[in-house]
Design a protein around this motif. Structure first.
Motif, short mmCIF file in Angstrom:
data_model
loop_
_atom_site.label_atom_id
_atom_site.label_comp_id
_atom_site.label_asym_id
_atom_site.label_seq_id
_atom_site.Cartn_x
_atom_site.Cartn_y
_atom_site.Cartn_z
N VAL A 34 0.85 -1.20 0.00
CA VAL A 34 0.00 0.00 0.00
C VAL A 34 0.88 1.24 0.00
O VAL A 34 2.01 1.22 0.50
CB VAL A 34 -0.94 0.04 1.23
N ARG A 35 0.37 2.28 -0.58
CA ARG A 35 1.11 3.56 -0.60
C ARG A 35 0.63 4.41 0.57
O ARG A 35 -0.57 4.63 0.71
CB ARG A 35 0.86 4.25 -1.93
N ILE A 36 1.57 4.88 1.37
CA ILE A 36 1.17 5.69 2.53
C ILE A 36 1.94 7.02 2.56
O ILE A 36 3.04 7.12 2.04
CB ILE A 36 1.44 4.95 3.87
N LEU A 37 1.32 7.99 3.18
CA LEU A 37 2.03 9.22 3.54
C LEU A 37 2.39 9.07 5.01
O LEU A 37 1.50 8.85 5.85
CB LEU A 37 1.12 10.44 3.33
N ARG A 78 7.10 4.05 17.07
CA ARG A 78 6.61 3.68 15.74
C ARG A 78 6.17 4.90 14.96
O ARG A 78 5.79 5.92 15.55
CB ARG A 78 5.37 2.82 15.89
N LEU A 79 6.16 4.76 13.64
CA LEU A 79 5.61 5.83 12.81
C LEU A 79 4.19 5.45 12.39
O LEU A 79 3.86 4.27 12.30
CB LEU A 79 6.46 6.03 11.56
N THR A 80 3.41 6.49 12.11
CA THR A 80 2.08 6.23 11.58
C THR A 80 1.92 6.92 10.23
O THR A 80 2.44 8.01 10.02
CB THR A 80 0.97 6.67 12.58
N GLY A 81 1.27 6.20 9.33
CA GLY A 81 0.99 6.79 8.02
C GLY A 81 -0.43 6.44 7.65
O GLY A 81 -1.11 5.71 8.37
N ARG A 82 -0.89 7.00 6.52
CA ARG A 82 -2.23 6.64 6.08
C ARG A 82 -2.23 6.38 4.58
O ARG A 82 -1.49 7.01 3.81
CB ARG A 82 -3.22 7.77 6.39
#
Ligand code: SAM
Length: 450
Positions: free
Chosen positions: A391-394, A405-409
């Protein structure tokens, strides 16, 4: 210099208002206190949508009055926002320790009023009047020091609501619809993009009603679509989202924009409220289940894989078991990615509070649980489908629950947690989903492709 602590209840609009108040105070030399324990001023930015939200804020203020105020008599205590607007002076009559009550059209006066209170020039301030032009006053941002906000920002494009759903207090707390101009909004978005913001979420109580009185339809495009196009032009911006719309606001021009504007995220939050036409009518929604289902089909045609979320109220006055079954059936048919479920809450001055056949709390609770099970089951299946997919996330910033941890969407608004590095912040990455959780995807750091 004094410090302030702002606690926010409710929706993204409230979060955005609090941020603008904080930025205003910082510009005037205030610092942001890490907690209420040391702050010179404590402000509660309130929500009135449900009784529970109001009770929480009142309870919090009672604690502040009993403990913080007793320990530090000089601390200033204030209510801002929707409950302040709807209750006004009544809040000070009930809680005499409160110094400031500031309505939804007055956020930009916070610094002046706090200065007056701290200097002892005034002892109590209540300001809940209307103020023309206030819709354009929520524009300062606080990007520094909050990694998440420096990647993704909210922009308030309008205030107020003219829909008058019979359950909803918003038209009374936020006033009638007032929109900012396109150049003004674009200037704010451009400044954010220049400061490193990659994603902007345009906010309004009914965001799709943007500018419909002020700006004529041009080439078949509503004011809102004209605005989307103008924001889409901004260099450096990767993604555009908006919330909260009304299904009525999804004309063909907006549906078509999903196919045409690549920066417009593949996500729509479409408040359904009920799957029963009879209840939708009683709610004064101006929508039908047939229109709603048709809209979903059109969106899926133009943007396959679009993420769809919704708001649903259970236990609206007069809702029968059959009405509720229709809501369950529509949810099974649409298969939402997620839904915010609300047990109907009587709001004063709203027509629904006076309707006959109020549904007992136990029935509201039972329907909420049954609907939650359906939404969770469908959500689990949909999230499990992502296992092993790329999946592609920002990447937005550190995760709230685990800052290591990092979070993206994803574009379709799925939260993805990964153990990336700080250099990934603000980047668009393709990551492989290795695990799924409750409305969350996990990606393995070893297979981050950059
Ligand atoms: N733009 C949205 C719409 O189309 O209705 C309104 C957003 S409202 C602030 C957020 C949600 O709160 C609503 O969609 C509704 O589901 C819920 N809500 C509003 N009034 C409520 C009430 N009296 N009781 C329970 N839920 C309520």
């Amino acid at each position: 210099m004094p410090s302030v602590y702002i606690k926010t209840y409710g929706c993204q609009m409230n979060e955005r208002d609090s941020e603008a108040v904080a930025a205003q105070l910082v510009a005037r030399g205030w610092s942001l206190a890490p907690s209420e324990a040391t702050a010179d001023a404590i402000l509660l930015n309130t929500c009135s949508v449900r009784d529970f939200a109001e009770q929480k804020a009142v309870g919090k203020m009672q604690n502040l009055a009993a403990e913080t105020r007793r320990a530090r008599p000089g601390v200033v205590l204030g209510f801002l926002g929707c409950m302040a607007q709807s209750r006004g002076r009544e809040l000070i009559d009930r809680l005499p320790d409160v110094d400031l009550v500031l309505g939804t059209q007055k956020f930009h006066h916070t610094a002046d009023y706090l200065a007056d209170l701290l200097a002892g020039r005034r002892t109590k301030i209540v300001d809940v009047a209307d103020e023309s032009g206030s819709e354009a006053a929520i524009r300062e941002h606080l990007l520094n020091g909050n990694a998440k906000k420096s990647v993704s920002a909210f922009v308030s494009i309008m205030q107020g609501c003219n829909q008058y759903c019979t359950f909803c207090i918003v038209p009374y707390t936020r006033g009638g619809e007032r929109s900012r101009t396109i150049p003004d909004i674009v200037a704010e978005c451009r400044q954010l993009a220049a400061g490193g913001v990659r994603e902007i979420t345009l906010l309004g109580q009914i965001v799709t009603s943007y500018g419909r009185r002020e700006l004529p339809v041009r080439d078949g495009k509503s004011a809102f679509v004209q605005l989307l196009e103008a924001v889409h032009e901004i260099d450096g911006l990767e993604r555009i989202r908006f919330t909260s719309p009304h299904p009525k606001g999804y004309g063909d021009d907006l549906i078509e924009a999903y196919g045409r504007l690549p920066k417009l995220c593949a996500w729509a939050h479409l408040p359904l409220q009920s799957g029963s036409d009879r209840i939708l009518k009683l709610m004064h929604r101006g929508d039908t289940r047939e229109h709603y289902a048709g809209l979903i089909a059109k969106l899926r045609r133009v943007r396959p894989g679009i993420g769809l979320t919704t708001d649903i109220i259970v236990g609206f006055p007069g809702e029968t078991e059959d009405d509720f079954e229709q809501t369950l059936a529509l949810c099974r048919e649409v298969r939402f990615d997620n839904a915010y479920l609300f047990k109907y809450s009587e709001r004063r001055d709203t027509p629904a509070a006076l309707m006959p056949d109020q549904v007992p709390q136990t029935v509201r609770e039972d329907r909420n649980q049954r609907l939650l099970t359906v939404i969770n089951d469908i959500g689990r299946e949909k999230y499990n489908d992502y296992l092993g997919r790329t999946v592609r996330i920002l990447v937005e910033g550190p995760s709230k629950t685990n800052p290591a941890r990092l979070t993206g969407r994803t574009s379709c608004n799925k939260i993805v947690l990964l153990e990336g590095a700080p250099r990934h912040l603000g980047q668009v990455l393709d990551v492989k989903v290795t695990r799924t959780g409750s409305f969350t995807l996990y990606a393995d750091p070893a297979i981050v492709n950059l």
